[in-house]
Motif scaffolding. Sequence first.
Motif, PDB file in Angstrom:
ATOM      1  N   ALA A   1       0.827  -1.207   0.000  1.00 22.17           N
ATOM      2  CA  ALA A   1       0.000   0.000   0.000  1.00 22.17           C
ATOM      3  C   ALA A   1       0.861   1.257   0.000  1.00 22.17           C
ATOM      4  O   ALA A   1       0.493   2.272  -0.605  1.00 22.17           O
ATOM      5  N   PHE A   2       2.004   1.203   0.680  1.00 24.41           N
ATOM      6  CA  PHE A   2       2.883   2.375   0.718  1.00 24.41           C
ATOM      7  C   PHE A   2       3.530   2.627  -0.647  1.00 24.41           C
ATOM      8  O   PHE A   2       3.723   3.777  -1.041  1.00 24.41           O
ATOM      9  N   GLU A   3       3.857   1.561  -1.367  1.00 17.28           N
ATOM     10  CA  GLU A   3       4.385   1.735  -2.717  1.00 17.28           C
ATOM     11  C   GLU A   3       3.348   2.415  -3.609  1.00 17.28           C
ATOM     12  O   GLU A   3       3.669   3.307  -4.398  1.00 17.28           O
ATOM     13  N   HIS A   4       2.089   1.986  -3.472  1.00 20.75           N
ATOM     14  CA  HIS A   4       1.027   2.538  -4.306  1.00 20.75           C
ATOM     15  C   HIS A   4       0.770   4.014  -3.987  1.00 20.75           C
ATOM     16  O   HIS A   4       0.605   4.840  -4.894  1.00 20.75           O
ATOM     17  N   ILE A   5       0.743   4.352  -2.696  1.00 18.15           N
ATOM     18  CA  ILE A   5       0.441   5.745  -2.344  1.00 18.15           C
ATOM     19  C   ILE A   5       1.620   6.657  -2.704  1.00 18.15           C
ATOM     20  O   ILE A   5       1.416   7.823  -3.082  1.00 18.15           O
ATOM     21  N   ARG A   6       2.823   6.146  -2.636  1.00 19.34           N
ATOM     22  CA  ARG A   6       3.984   6.932  -3.070  1.00 19.34           C
ATOM     23  C   ARG A   6       3.934   7.183  -4.572  1.00 19.34           C
ATOM     24  O   ARG A   6       4.330   8.249  -5.051  1.00 19.34           O
ATOM     25  N   ALA A   7       3.431   6.199  -5.318  1.00 22.17           N
ATOM     26  CA  ALA A   7       3.375   6.317  -6.776  1.00 22.17           C
ATOM     27  C   ALA A   7       2.466   7.452  -7.221  1.00 22.17           C
ATOM     28  O   ALA A   7       2.672   8.029  -8.289  1.00 22.17           O
ATOM     29  N   VAL A   8       1.468   7.774  -6.394  1.00 23.09           N
ATOM     30  CA  VAL A   8       0.550   8.865  -6.752  1.00 23.09           C
ATOM     31  C   VAL A   8       0.837  10.124  -5.937  1.00 23.09           C
ATOM     32  O   VAL A   8       0.077  11.081  -5.969  1.00 23.09           O
ATOM     33  N   GLN A   9       1.938  10.096  -5.170  1.00 22.02           N
ATOM     34  CA  GLN A   9       2.375  11.236  -4.349  1.00 22.02           C
ATOM     35  C   GLN A   9       1.311  11.646  -3.333  1.00 22.02           C
ATOM     36  O   GLN A   9       1.104  12.835  -3.074  1.00 22.02           O
ATOM     37  N   GLY A  10       0.667  10.647  -2.752  1.00 19.22           N
ATOM     38  CA  GLY A  10      -0.344  10.914  -1.738  1.00 19.22           C
ATOM     39  C   GLY A  10       0.264  11.172  -0.376  1.00 19.22           C
ATOM     40  O   GLY A  10       1.369  10.704  -0.065  1.00 19.22           O
ATOM     41  N   THR A  11      -0.463  11.916   0.431  1.00 19.10           N
ATOM     42  CA  THR A  11      -0.007  12.234   1.790  1.00 19.10           C
ATOM     43  C   THR A  11      -1.002  11.749   2.842  1.00 19.10           C
ATOM     44  O   THR A  11      -1.010  12.238   3.970  1.00 19.10           O
ATOM     45  N   ALA A  12      -1.852  10.807   2.465  1.00 22.35           N
ATOM     46  CA  ALA A  12      -2.772  10.147   3.388  1.00 22.35           C
ATOM     47  C   ALA A  12      -3.104   8.796   2.778  1.00 22.35           C
ATOM     48  O   ALA A  12      -3.092   8.638   1.553  1.00 22.35           O
ATOM     49  N   LEU A  13      -3.409   7.826   3.624  1.00 20.27           N
ATOM     50  CA  LEU A  13      -3.601   6.459   3.140  1.00 20.27           C
ATOM     51  C   LEU A  13      -4.694   5.757   3.927  1.00 20.27           C
ATOM     52  O   LEU A  13      -4.773   5.886   5.149  1.00 20.27           O
ATOM     53  N   GLN A  14      -5.515   5.002   3.203  1.00 18.22           N
ATOM     54  CA  GLN A  14      -6.477   4.102   3.841  1.00 18.22           C
ATOM     55  C   GLN A  14      -6.261   2.695   3.288  1.00 18.22           C
ATOM     56  O   GLN A  14      -6.038   2.526   2.092  1.00 18.22           O
ATOM     57  N   ILE A  15      -6.332   1.710   4.172  1.00 16.56           N
ATOM     58  CA  ILE A  15      -6.127   0.314   3.762  1.00 16.56           C
ATOM     59  C   ILE A  15      -7.136  -0.593   4.464  1.00 16.56           C
ATOM     60  O   ILE A  15      -7.747  -0.216   5.465  1.00 16.56           O
ATOM     61  N   PHE A  16      -7.314  -1.787   3.929  1.00 18.32           N
ATOM     62  CA  PHE A  16      -7.821  -2.915   4.698  1.00 18.32           C
ATOM     63  C   PHE A  16      -6.579  -3.560   5.310  1.00 18.32           C
ATOM     64  O   PHE A  16      -5.541  -3.641   4.653  1.00 18.32           O
ATOM     65  N   THR A  17      -6.678  -4.046   6.524  1.00 17.78           N
ATOM     66  CA  THR A  17      -5.503  -4.689   7.129  1.00 17.78           C
ATOM     67  C   THR A  17      -5.440  -6.174   6.813  1.00 17.78           C
ATOM     68  O   THR A  17      -4.525  -6.862   7.265  1.00 17.78           O
ATOM     69  N   ARG A  18      -6.397  -6.650   6.013  1.00 16.93           N
ATOM     70  CA  ARG A  18      -6.461  -8.074   5.655  1.00 16.93           C
ATOM     71  C   ARG A  18      -7.381  -8.203   4.449  1.00 16.93           C
ATOM     72  O   ARG A  18      -7.908  -7.207   3.955  1.00 16.93           O
ATOM     73  N   ASN A  19      -7.573  -9.432   3.972  1.00 19.04           N
ATOM     74  CA  ASN A  19      -8.523  -9.687   2.898  1.00 19.04           C
ATOM     75  C   ASN A  19      -9.931  -9.459   3.438  1.00 19.04           C
ATOM     76  O   ASN A  19     -10.437 -10.247   4.236  1.00 19.04           O
TER      77      ASN A  19
END
Length: 283
Positions: free
Chosen positions: A17-35
């Motif tokens: 998820a951190f790779e993805h948010i860095r790719a779009v230069q985001g400064t906030a992130l939301q994730i699911f912690t599992r499937n």
Amino acid sequence: MQYLGAHMSIAGNLCNAFEHIRAVQGTALQIFTRNQRQWKIPPLSSQEVADFLAAWEDWGEYPVVAHDSYLINLAGNKDEAVQKSIHAFTEELRRIEALSISGLVTHPGSHLGDGPEKGLQRYVDRLDRCFAESETSRGMVLLETTAGQGTNLGARFEELAWIIEHSQYPERLGVCLDTCHVFAAGYELRTEEGYQQTRDQFERILGLDRLQCVHCNDSKGELGSRKDRHEHIGRGTIGSQGFANVVNDPALAQIPFILETPKSKDLHEDVANMQALWDLVRH
């Protein structure tokens, strides 16, 4: 609007998820912690936690929130599903504490035909049970405003306020405002006057100090349609002016804004939606 990001996939590894948010230069992130499509919840290993925290530190001092599984319904009336929901939500609380995530976004559930009063009471009772059984002390539960589809709870600010008022853990409850959902629920955002009325209602009923996260999504449905259908920023029925009202509200300047707009595999739509919001910020 200092913090702007998106919900990102953790497929393969939480740290992705951190790779993805860095790719779009985001400064906030939301994730699911599992499937989130499965009831089964694998335990977090100490190595997974360490890797996640290291990846977060490498990304920067930006906010991360989690969203619980959509399978969970703490307000329901089917015993087996209720027991699975209690177990799953309890584990969600443990997971965010282990990962040092401060907020867990959740929908208040559905009463499944028994009426809002019974649904809300069941929700509060089971939410409190999850807090107690999780033996956690830090993570906030962020009650998300909903569109009011079907028997879903949380479309009115008063329902979220009732939950907070009647919980034994009010200090651990906040709110996540979803622009698509509140608009579909009948709260105006498109004009300065309409936005101010909505904001005033939120402040009077819930208090702005409860607001911990904003989901920025345009709406395919009309005002009051009660349809939870997200659209790209400025291309739905809320429109650019509605989002200009939101992103330029000084009271929301330190709150993370999270996109849940339609996605492309190469993330270019996240980039376009983020840029659409930044273009609306008055300098």
